[in-house]
Design an enzyme around this catalytic site. Structure first.
Site, PDB file in Angstrom:
ATOM      1  N   LYS A  71      -8.007  -2.597  -2.354  1.00  0.00           N
ATOM      2  CA  LYS A  71      -7.266  -2.341  -1.115  1.00  0.00           C
ATOM      3  C   LYS A  71      -6.536  -0.995  -1.208  1.00  0.00           C
ATOM      4  CE  LYS A  71      -6.543  -7.336  -0.421  1.00  0.00           C
ATOM      5  NZ  LYS A  71      -5.533  -8.376  -0.081  1.00  0.00           N
ATOM      6  N   TYR A 123     -11.221 -10.174   8.133  1.00  0.00           N
ATOM      7  CA  TYR A 123     -10.123 -11.139   8.006  1.00  0.00           C
ATOM      8  C   TYR A 123     -10.085 -12.122   9.186  1.00  0.00           C
ATOM      9  CZ  TYR A 123      -8.045  -8.955   3.854  1.00  0.00           C
ATOM     10  OH  TYR A 123      -7.807  -8.509   2.575  1.00  0.00           O
ATOM     11  N   ASN A 143      -1.576  -6.915  -2.817  1.00  0.00           N
ATOM     12  CA  ASN A 143      -2.122  -7.563  -4.020  1.00  0.00           C
ATOM     13  C   ASN A 143      -3.431  -6.936  -4.509  1.00  0.00           C
ATOM     14  OD1 ASN A 143      -3.790  -8.595  -2.082  1.00  0.00           O
ATOM     15  ND2 ASN A 143      -3.175 -10.723  -2.336  1.00  0.00           N
ATOM     16  N   HIS A 181      -9.437  -7.518  -3.002  1.00  0.00           N
ATOM     17  CA  HIS A 181     -10.025  -8.658  -2.286  1.00  0.00           C
ATOM     18  C   HIS A 181     -11.282  -9.129  -3.027  1.00  0.00           C
ATOM     19  CE1 HIS A 181     -11.844 -11.094   0.873  1.00  0.00           C
ATOM     20  NE2 HIS A 181     -12.985 -10.525   0.495  1.00  0.00           N
ATOM     21  N   GLU A 222     -19.600 -11.167   3.994  1.00  0.00           N
ATOM     22  CA  GLU A 222     -18.841  -9.945   3.722  1.00  0.00           C
ATOM     23  C   GLU A 222     -19.746  -8.813   3.227  1.00  0.00           C
ATOM     24  OE1 GLU A 222     -14.597 -12.211   2.858  1.00  0.00           O
ATOM     25  OE2 GLU A 222     -15.704 -11.388   1.166  1.00  0.00           O
TER      26      GLU A 222
HETATM   27  P1  IDP Z   1      -7.105 -14.055  -1.040  1.00  0.00           P
HETATM   28  O1  IDP Z   1      -7.080 -12.563  -0.855  1.00  0.00           O
HETATM   29  O2  IDP Z   1      -6.539 -14.461  -2.385  1.00  0.00           O
HETATM   30  O3  IDP Z   1      -8.448 -14.672  -0.755  1.00  0.00           O
HETATM   31  P2  IDP Z   1      -6.248 -15.170   1.525  1.00  0.00           P
HETATM   32  O4  IDP Z   1      -5.492 -16.453   1.679  1.00  0.00           O
HETATM   33  O5  IDP Z   1      -7.681 -15.140   1.932  1.00  0.00           O
HETATM   34  O6  IDP Z   1      -6.066 -14.686   0.012  1.00  0.00           O
HETATM   35  O7  IDP Z   1      -5.442 -14.066   2.345  1.00  0.00           O
HETATM   36  C1  IDP Z   1      -6.004 -12.787   2.556  1.00  0.00           C
HETATM   37  C2  IDP Z   1      -4.943 -11.752   2.272  1.00  0.00           C
HETATM   38  O8  IDP Z   1      -3.902 -11.881   3.263  1.00  0.00           O
HETATM   39  C3  IDP Z   1      -4.231 -11.913   0.929  1.00  0.00           C
HETATM   40  O9  IDP Z   1      -4.909 -11.280  -0.133  1.00  0.00           O
HETATM   41  C4  IDP Z   1      -2.887 -11.298   1.200  1.00  0.00           C
HETATM   42  O10 IDP Z   1      -2.918  -9.873   1.023  1.00  0.00           O
HETATM   43  C5  IDP Z   1      -2.653 -11.598   2.660  1.00  0.00           C
HETATM   44  N1  IDP Z   1      -1.801 -12.790   2.823  1.00  0.00           N
HETATM   45  C6  IDP Z   1      -2.150 -14.073   2.603  1.00  0.00           C
HETATM   46  N2  IDP Z   1      -1.126 -14.909   2.836  1.00  0.00           N
HETATM   47  C7  IDP Z   1      -0.090 -14.107   3.221  1.00  0.00           C
HETATM   48  C8  IDP Z   1       1.265 -14.378   3.608  1.00  0.00           C
HETATM   49  O11 IDP Z   1       1.728 -15.512   3.645  1.00  0.00           O
HETATM   50  N3  IDP Z   1       2.017 -13.283   3.930  1.00  0.00           N
HETATM   51  C9  IDP Z   1       1.540 -12.002   3.908  1.00  0.00           C
HETATM   52  N4  IDP Z   1       0.269 -11.714   3.550  1.00  0.00           N
HETATM   53  C10 IDP Z   1      -0.539 -12.745   3.209  1.00  0.00           C
HETATM   54 MG    MG Z   2      -9.500 -14.900   1.039  1.00  0.00          MG
END
Ligand code: IDP
Ligand code: MG
Length: 151
Positions: free
Chosen positions: A11, A51, A114, A117, A128
């Site tokens: 990212k 997303y 984080n 992805h 994807e």
């Molecule tokens: P993942 O990346 O571990 O698969 P997902 O639940 O698919 O996690 O969420 C996609 C991305 O959305 C996450 O990597 C994170 O950056 C963001 N995200 C997920 N939950 C939250 C939240 O509660 N607050 C802010 N950003 C979130």
């Molecule tokens: Mg995810």
């Protein structure tokens, strides 16, 4: 174990923080095979499709805004069990809960920053990969040291 392909993307925070080499190195050293790689600034349309499952979530606009804010390094990696293994190497979504030794556990703090992805299932991986790459951007190749890779 079947040979699979997964979609991973560093990212904008990972790119801006100079973590591209660190992350590629971890995946390479694990032994997975890189079959596609490019840097791009995703369009809003691409980010919203990527997303799409999170469309109704309160963080959706911020997430799309962030992922389109700068260059992303998009990749396809191949190997036995690579989809779930890459998720393990990446670590939990919340970096403070991700185990030390994982990419997020070692390199991040904030859930919205984080670093990387990774596809979460074979269906997601197929979707994807075809969303981010054209078929001719995926390379079929055999490592020259394949003879050392055992069953
Ligand atoms: P993942 O990346 O571990 O698969 P997902 O639940 O698919 O996690 O969420 C996609 C991305 O959305 C996450 O990597 C994170 O950056 C963001 N995200 C997920 N939950 C939250 C939240 O509660 N607050 C802010 N950003 C979130
Ligand atoms: Mg995810």
């Amino acid at each position: 174990m079947v040979v699979e392909r997964t979609f991973l993307a560093i990212k904008p925070d990972g790119v801006q923080r100079g973590l591209v080499g660190e992350i590629l190195g971890r995946l390479e050293r694990k032994g997975f095979k890189l079959v596609a790689l490019k840097q791009l600034i995703p369009s809003r349309n691409l980010a919203e499709q990527h997303y799409g499952v999170h469309k109704e979530r309160p963080f959706f606009d911020a997430l799309v805004g962030f992922i389109t804010s700068g260059p992303v390094v998009a990749m396809v990696w191949e190997g036995e069990g690579v989809i779930s293994s890459a998720r393990k190497l990446i670590g939990a979504t919340k970096p403070l809960e991700a185990e030390p030794g994982t990419i997020r556990g070692d390199l991040a703090i904030n859930i919205g920053r984080n670093v990387i992805h990774g596809s979460d299932s074979p269906e997601t991986a197929n979707f994807e990969i075809s969303l981010w790459f054209k078929p001719d951007e995926l390379n079929d190749w055999s490592p020259a040291d394949q003879i050392w890779r055992v069953e």
